[in-house]
Write a protein that holds these residues in place. Structure first.
Motif, short mmCIF file in Angstrom:
data_model
loop_
_atom_site.label_atom_id
_atom_site.label_comp_id
_atom_site.label_asym_id
_atom_site.label_seq_id
_atom_site.Cartn_x
_atom_site.Cartn_y
_atom_site.Cartn_z
N GLY A 85 0.95 -1.18 -0.01
CA GLY A 85 0.04 -0.06 0.04
C GLY A 85 0.94 1.22 -0.05
O GLY A 85 0.39 2.27 -0.40
N GLU A 86 2.21 1.37 0.48
CA GLU A 86 2.76 2.34 0.59
C GLU A 86 4.14 2.38 -0.29
O GLU A 86 4.47 3.10 -1.23
CB GLU A 86 3.28 2.44 1.93
N ASP A 120 -11.75 11.46 -3.41
CA ASP A 120 -10.93 10.80 -2.44
C ASP A 120 -10.04 9.84 -3.52
O ASP A 120 -8.77 9.53 -3.50
CB ASP A 120 -11.35 10.16 -1.34
N THR A 124 -5.83 9.62 -4.76
CA THR A 124 -5.06 8.51 -4.72
C THR A 124 -4.33 8.04 -5.93
O THR A 124 -3.55 7.34 -6.15
CB THR A 124 -5.76 7.12 -4.19
N LYS A 265 -14.69 4.84 3.20
CA LYS A 265 -13.65 3.75 3.69
C LYS A 265 -13.35 2.78 2.65
O LYS A 265 -12.32 2.11 2.88
CB LYS A 265 -14.31 3.18 4.76
N THR A 267 -11.89 3.74 -0.25
CA THR A 267 -11.03 4.21 -1.06
C THR A 267 -9.48 3.73 -0.89
O THR A 267 -8.93 3.43 -1.70
CB THR A 267 -10.79 5.91 -0.64
N SER A 268 -9.23 3.29 0.47
CA SER A 268 -7.97 2.56 0.63
C SER A 268 -7.98 1.22 -0.03
O SER A 268 -7.04 0.69 -0.59
CB SER A 268 -7.63 2.52 1.91
N LYS A 269 -9.19 0.81 -0.04
CA LYS A 269 -9.27 -0.57 -0.62
C LYS A 269 -8.97 -0.60 -2.08
O LYS A 269 -8.24 -1.51 -2.80
CB LYS A 269 -10.73 -1.34 -0.31
N ARG A 271 -7.55 1.83 -3.76
CA ARG A 271 -6.16 2.07 -4.06
C ARG A 271 -5.42 1.03 -4.13
O ARG A 271 -4.29 1.02 -5.03
CB ARG A 271 -5.39 3.12 -2.89
N GLU A 272 -5.39 0.03 -3.25
CA GLU A 272 -4.71 -1.18 -3.33
C GLU A 272 -5.00 -2.07 -4.65
O GLU A 272 -4.17 -2.66 -5.19
CB GLU A 272 -4.80 -2.13 -2.18
N CYS A 275 -4.05 -0.41 -7.74
CA CYS A 275 -2.30 0.05 -7.76
C CYS A 275 -1.55 -0.99 -8.75
O CYS A 275 -2.04 -2.07 -8.83
CB CYS A 275 -1.94 -0.17 -6.12
#
Length: 398
Positions: A85-86, A120, A124, A265, A267-269, A271-272, A275
């Motif tokens: 993720g990072e 959001d 990303t 919430k 958004t992070s999912k 993004r992964e 990616c």
């Protein structure tokens, strides 16, 4: 006379020991060596933790951790875990179309939550003409294309356009919205990059109801055209319809949230999910150069100039032309060394009276050793001359 000869022997022995020590100090004499290219630094082995996903992942309102976290395996001397993720998540270029439901069941404040989610998501991604392009299809009983893939190539302009979107109310024609997106947004005229197979075509559908038209056939046609479909259901969304629309595997393309209050919430999912993993950084077998393939998170190997890729597609060998050039260079250098060596032999008998010049090796240790030898030989010659004079004087007195 015997005492003089004994003193001469002691002097010679002392000088020999000094020369030997000097030789060892400077590492001795080593002829010039032609070393190969620097060895490739050994690669490190990387290990990733994989997230175990459940079909139709649900986000409960008020939860702080909507999705399972990645388990970090124990690190060993030759392994370390990569945070996808990072560290090694690359924003791969996409043609991304949001298809959003703004029917009567979506209240105004809930629709604002959808727009925040879209903004959001944009944050990303890397937005640009050569990066990710975004379009929005807004639908209810009718369909409205808010803007095309070719409209906005910068984040500020794109987010401002998202903020201006208004709900349409009325019915839920999801099938018509998918058809419109496929025929009018995923086209070259609208900014889609169809000729570039490395750029994924992605549609994200957000809906909270049951479609009032058929979605199975039109969604299948879109998937057959190369469009990857993600389906996000909210509240009263029909799970069967979400499954009919989404791409396979379903557990990676179908999501559900209980309310619009927690949709951001996801958004992070996403993004992964969207990616592009840096496959080279995760570990590779390339001899020289690793090149990422953004299309399927893989890599290919390349060789530096003067080398060719072997049949295993990983290791490199010197090209024939490069080998011939190196052989010619080696021959020229050997000739120069031979010429310098012959000149030195001619002047060897007069070494004590000549200045030392740098040889072709240009080796500092060798030059220092030769200078020390020259100084030592001069000292030995002077001492022998002194002893010779003393022997002569002693003979005259006798």
């Amino acid at each position: 006379m015997p005492s003089l000869i004994g003193g001469l022997v002691c002097c010679i022995s002392f000088l020999a020991l000094e020369v030997q020590a000097t030789y060892r100090l400077h590492g001795g004499y080593h002829p010039r060596q032609h070393q190969a290219d620097s060895p490739i630094v050994s690669r490190q082995t990387f290990q990733r933790g994989f997230q175990q996903q459940q079909p139709f992942q649900s986000v409960q309102q008020g939860q702080q951790q909507p999705f399972q976290s990645v388990e970090q395996p124990a690190q060993s001397q030759n392994q370390r875990t990569i945070d996808l993720g990072e560290t090694h998540c690359k924003s791969r270029p996409l043609d991304l179309v949001f298809i959003i439901d703004s029917s009567r069941s979506v209240r105004p404040q809930e629709f604002e939550k959808v727009k925040i989610f879209l903004a959001d998501m944009v944050d990303t991604l890397e937005i640009g003409a050569d990066a990710t392009r975004v379009a929005v299809v807004n639908y209810a009983s009718t369909v409205k294309i808010e803007f095309l893939l070719k409209t906005h190539f910068d984040k500020p302009g794109l987010k401002a356009a998202l903020a201006r979107i208004e709900s349409l109310a009325a019915g839920t024609m999801t099938g018509l919205a998918i058809k419109t997106a496929m025929e009018e947004t995923f086209t070259e005229g609208s900014g889609a990059r169809l000729t570039n197979k490395n750029i994924a075509k992605v549609a994200i559908i957000v809906t909270d109801g049951r479609p009032q038209d058929t979605v199975e056939e039109v969604a299948a046609a879109a998937r057959a055209a190369g469009i990857e479909i993600y389906a996000v259901g909210v509240d009263r969304a029909d799970m069967k319809s979400l499954r009919l629309m989404a791409s396979l595997p379903l557990d990676e393309h179908v999501f559900y949230v209980e309310t619009y209050g927690v949709i951001e919430k996801l958004t992070s999912k996403f993004r992964e999910t969207l990616c592009g993993v840096d496959a080279c950084a995760l570990g590779h077998d390339c001899d020289h150069i690793c090149v990422n393939n953004n299309n399927n998170n893989s890599y290919a190997c390349k060789c530096r100039e003067g080398y060719t890729l072997n049949a295993d597609k990983k290791t490199c060998s010197r090209s024939l032309q490069n080998q011939n050039q190196n052989q010619n260079q080696n021959q020229n250098q050997n000739q120069n060394q031979n010429q310098n060596g012959s000149g030195s032999n001619e002047d060897a008998n007069e070494m004590s009276g000549n200045e030392l010049s740098e040889d072709a090796c240009m080796c500092e240790a060798q030059i220092a050793f030769q200078m020390k030898m020259q100084s030592t030989i001069k000292q030995l010659t002077n001492k022998l001359d002194d002893l010779s004079r003393k022997v002569t004087q002693f003979g005259v007195r006798r």
